[in-house]
Motif scaffolding. Structure first.
Motif, PDB file in Angstrom:
ATOM      1  N   THR A  50      -1.178  -1.750  -3.590  1.00  0.00           N
ATOM      2  CA  THR A  50      -0.446  -3.009  -3.406  1.00  0.00           C
ATOM      3  C   THR A  50       0.132  -3.134  -2.003  1.00  0.00           C
ATOM      4  OG1 THR A  50       1.529  -2.000  -4.339  1.00  0.00           O
ATOM      5  CG2 THR A  50       0.135  -3.254  -5.845  1.00  0.00           C
ATOM      6  N   MET A  51       0.172  -2.022  -1.247  1.00  0.00           N
ATOM      7  CA  MET A  51       0.646  -2.094   0.140  1.00  0.00           C
ATOM      8  C   MET A  51      -0.220  -3.043   0.962  1.00  0.00           C
ATOM      9  SD  MET A  51       1.190   1.903   1.022  1.00  0.00           S
ATOM     10  CE  MET A  51       1.103   1.515   2.754  1.00  0.00           C
ATOM     11  N   LEU A  52      -1.472  -3.182   0.562  1.00  0.00           N
ATOM     12  CA  LEU A  52      -2.415  -4.005   1.322  1.00  0.00           C
ATOM     13  C   LEU A  52      -2.459  -5.455   0.838  1.00  0.00           C
ATOM     14  CD1 LEU A  52      -5.326  -1.396   1.526  1.00  0.00           C
ATOM     15  CD2 LEU A  52      -3.527  -1.827   3.189  1.00  0.00           C
ATOM     16  N   ASP A  53      -1.674  -5.771  -0.202  1.00  0.00           N
ATOM     17  CA  ASP A  53      -1.653  -7.143  -0.704  1.00  0.00           C
ATOM     18  C   ASP A  53      -1.203  -8.077   0.410  1.00  0.00           C
ATOM     19  OD1 ASP A  53      -2.410  -6.196  -3.136  1.00  0.00           O
ATOM     20  OD2 ASP A  53      -0.549  -6.690  -4.181  1.00  0.00           O
ATOM     21  N   GLY A  54      -1.899  -9.159   0.570  1.00  0.00           N
ATOM     22  CA  GLY A  54      -1.533 -10.138   1.585  1.00  0.00           C
ATOM     23  C   GLY A  54      -2.203  -9.908   2.931  1.00  0.00           C
ATOM     24  N   ILE A  55      -2.855  -8.750   3.121  1.00  0.00           N
ATOM     25  CA  ILE A  55      -3.556  -8.505   4.389  1.00  0.00           C
ATOM     26  C   ILE A  55      -4.976  -9.059   4.242  1.00  0.00           C
ATOM     27  CG2 ILE A  55      -4.361  -6.788   6.045  1.00  0.00           C
ATOM     28  CD1 ILE A  55      -2.126  -4.952   5.089  1.00  0.00           C
ATOM     29  N   ASP A 114      -9.963  -2.304   9.790  1.00  0.00           N
ATOM     30  CA  ASP A 114      -9.153  -1.435  10.653  1.00  0.00           C
ATOM     31  C   ASP A 114      -8.176  -2.285  11.487  1.00  0.00           C
ATOM     32  OD1 ASP A 114      -8.240   0.725  12.133  1.00  0.00           O
ATOM     33  OD2 ASP A 114     -10.240   1.544  12.463  1.00  0.00           O
ATOM     34  N   ARG A 115      -8.709  -3.332  12.141  1.00  0.00           N
ATOM     35  CA  ARG A 115      -7.874  -4.208  12.973  1.00  0.00           C
ATOM     36  C   ARG A 115      -6.823  -4.945  12.143  1.00  0.00           C
ATOM     37  NH1 ARG A 115     -12.663  -5.243  15.675  1.00  0.00           N
ATOM     38  NH2 ARG A 115     -13.003  -7.140  14.468  1.00  0.00           N
ATOM     39  N   ALA A 116      -7.232  -5.395  10.954  1.00  0.00           N
ATOM     40  CA  ALA A 116      -6.304  -6.151  10.100  1.00  0.00           C
ATOM     41  C   ALA A 116      -5.126  -5.281   9.672  1.00  0.00           C
ATOM     42  CB  ALA A 116      -7.030  -6.687   8.874  1.00  0.00           C
ATOM     43  N   ILE A 117      -5.399  -4.021   9.346  1.00  0.00           N
ATOM     44  CA  ILE A 117      -4.323  -3.110   8.932  1.00  0.00           C
ATOM     45  C   ILE A 117      -3.399  -2.827  10.112  1.00  0.00           C
ATOM     46  CG2 ILE A 117      -3.807  -0.767   8.128  1.00  0.00           C
ATOM     47  CD1 ILE A 117      -6.406  -0.982   6.445  1.00  0.00           C
ATOM     48  N   THR A 123     -10.145 -13.415   3.867  1.00  0.00           N
ATOM     49  CA  THR A 123     -10.328 -12.822   2.540  1.00  0.00           C
ATOM     50  C   THR A 123      -9.449 -11.581   2.420  1.00  0.00           C
ATOM     51  OG1 THR A 123     -12.628 -13.567   2.659  1.00  0.00           O
ATOM     52  CG2 THR A 123     -12.094 -12.030   0.913  1.00  0.00           C
ATOM     53  N   LEU A 124      -8.858 -11.390   1.254  1.00  0.00           N
ATOM     54  CA  LEU A 124      -8.029 -10.209   1.024  1.00  0.00           C
ATOM     55  C   LEU A 124      -8.875  -8.943   1.101  1.00  0.00           C
ATOM     56  CD1 LEU A 124      -5.872 -11.496  -1.970  1.00  0.00           C
ATOM     57  CD2 LEU A 124      -5.126 -11.155   0.376  1.00  0.00           C
ATOM     58  N   ILE A 125      -8.269  -7.854   1.591  1.00  0.00           N
ATOM     59  CA  ILE A 125      -8.993  -6.588   1.745  1.00  0.00           C
ATOM     60  C   ILE A 125      -9.559  -6.114   0.409  1.00  0.00           C
ATOM     61  CG2 ILE A 125      -8.685  -4.117   2.211  1.00  0.00           C
ATOM     62  CD1 ILE A 125      -6.955  -4.864   4.570  1.00  0.00           C
ATOM     63  N   ASN A 126      -8.773  -6.249  -0.669  1.00  0.00           N
ATOM     64  CA  ASN A 126      -9.266  -5.752  -1.960  1.00  0.00           C
ATOM     65  C   ASN A 126     -10.417  -6.585  -2.524  1.00  0.00           C
ATOM     66  OD1 ASN A 126      -7.904  -8.018  -2.836  1.00  0.00           O
ATOM     67  ND2 ASN A 126      -6.462  -6.899  -4.122  1.00  0.00           N
ATOM     68  N   ASN A 132       0.966  -4.226  10.640  1.00  0.00           N
ATOM     69  CA  ASN A 132       2.135  -3.405  10.960  1.00  0.00           C
ATOM     70  C   ASN A 132       2.837  -2.891   9.699  1.00  0.00           C
ATOM     71  OD1 ASN A 132       3.982  -2.099  12.549  1.00  0.00           O
ATOM     72  ND2 ASN A 132       5.216  -3.918  12.941  1.00  0.00           N
ATOM     73  N   ILE A 133       2.082  -2.171   8.865  1.00  0.00           N
ATOM     74  CA  ILE A 133       2.659  -1.621   7.632  1.00  0.00           C
ATOM     75  C   ILE A 133       3.186  -0.210   7.839  1.00  0.00           C
ATOM     76  CG2 ILE A 133       1.334  -3.067   6.059  1.00  0.00           C
ATOM     77  CD1 ILE A 133      -0.581  -0.694   5.620  1.00  0.00           C
ATOM     78  N   GLY A 134       3.171   0.260   9.071  1.00  0.00           N
ATOM     79  CA  GLY A 134       3.742   1.565   9.370  1.00  0.00           C
ATOM     80  C   GLY A 134       2.780   2.720   9.178  1.00  0.00           C
TER      81      GLY A 134
END
Length: 187
Positions: A38-43, A82-85, A52-55, A89-91
């Motif tokens: 869920t950390m990637l939700d919204g990316i 890779d660039r999207a993550i 498009t969402l990563i998942n 800036n999720i740390g």
């Protein structure tokens, strides 16, 4: 008239529950040192011209408590993910091995935990404000009904019911924040 009051209260309760659901979804995104998809939700990534969402373009799995793996269905998506993550800036810095991307969650420092808890608290405050605004709107509707002939006692009872709903939902917000604080502050 009483049916209208009940309808307003039901609508307020439903909307307050939506605010709680939104808070729960936002709190899940606040990382507590554990890997979670869920950390990637919204990316989002650019996929054939559409965000498009990563998942939706890759398998996102938890390898262990501190590692998240992302395996895209198309190899060409690796650099975009890779660039999207990095841009989100999720740390966490993604590790791209040419086949999949790994996200290693570093252990949180005390300072970072406090910073993340401030973010969680801000989400809680937004939920409380939303709940109070819903109460205010319900009370305004009761006052309009009073002008249309609803008795003053019935309006007072309805306002008390709206306040009780508000208190109940704000207590839920506090409960969620306390649980998140406990989760974040345990090492």
């Amino acid at each position: 008239m009483q049916e209208e009051v009940d309808l307003i209260l039901d609508d307020a309760a439903e909307t307050m529950q939506k605010a709680i659901n939104h808070l729960e979804a936002e709190l899940v995104k606040v990382r507590a040192g554990k890997a979670s998809p869920t950390m990637l939700d919204g990316i989002t990534v650019e996929y054939y011209g559409a965000p498009t969402l990563i998942n939706q373009v890759a398998n996102v799995t938890v390898q262990d408590a501190r590692t998240l793996t992302i395996q895209p269905w198309e190899k060409a998506m690796l650099p975009k993910i890779d660039r999207a993550i990095m841009g989100a800036n999720i740390g966490v810095t993604p590790q791209n091995d040419g086949v999949q991307i790994r996200l290693f969650m570093p252990p949180l420092t005390e300072e970072r935990r406090r910073e993340l808890f401030k973010k969680a608290t801000a989400e809680g405050e937004q939920a409380k404000v939303a709940i109070r605004n819903i109460r205010r709107d319900a009370i305004e509707q009761f006052k309009k009904l009073q002008k249309e002939g609803l008795s003053e006692d019935a309006v007072k009872d309805a306002e008390k019911a709206a306040q009780d709903l508000t208190d109940k939902h704000i207590a839920l917000v506090e409960k969620h924040l306390a649980a998140k604080e406990k989760e974040m502050m345990t090492i």
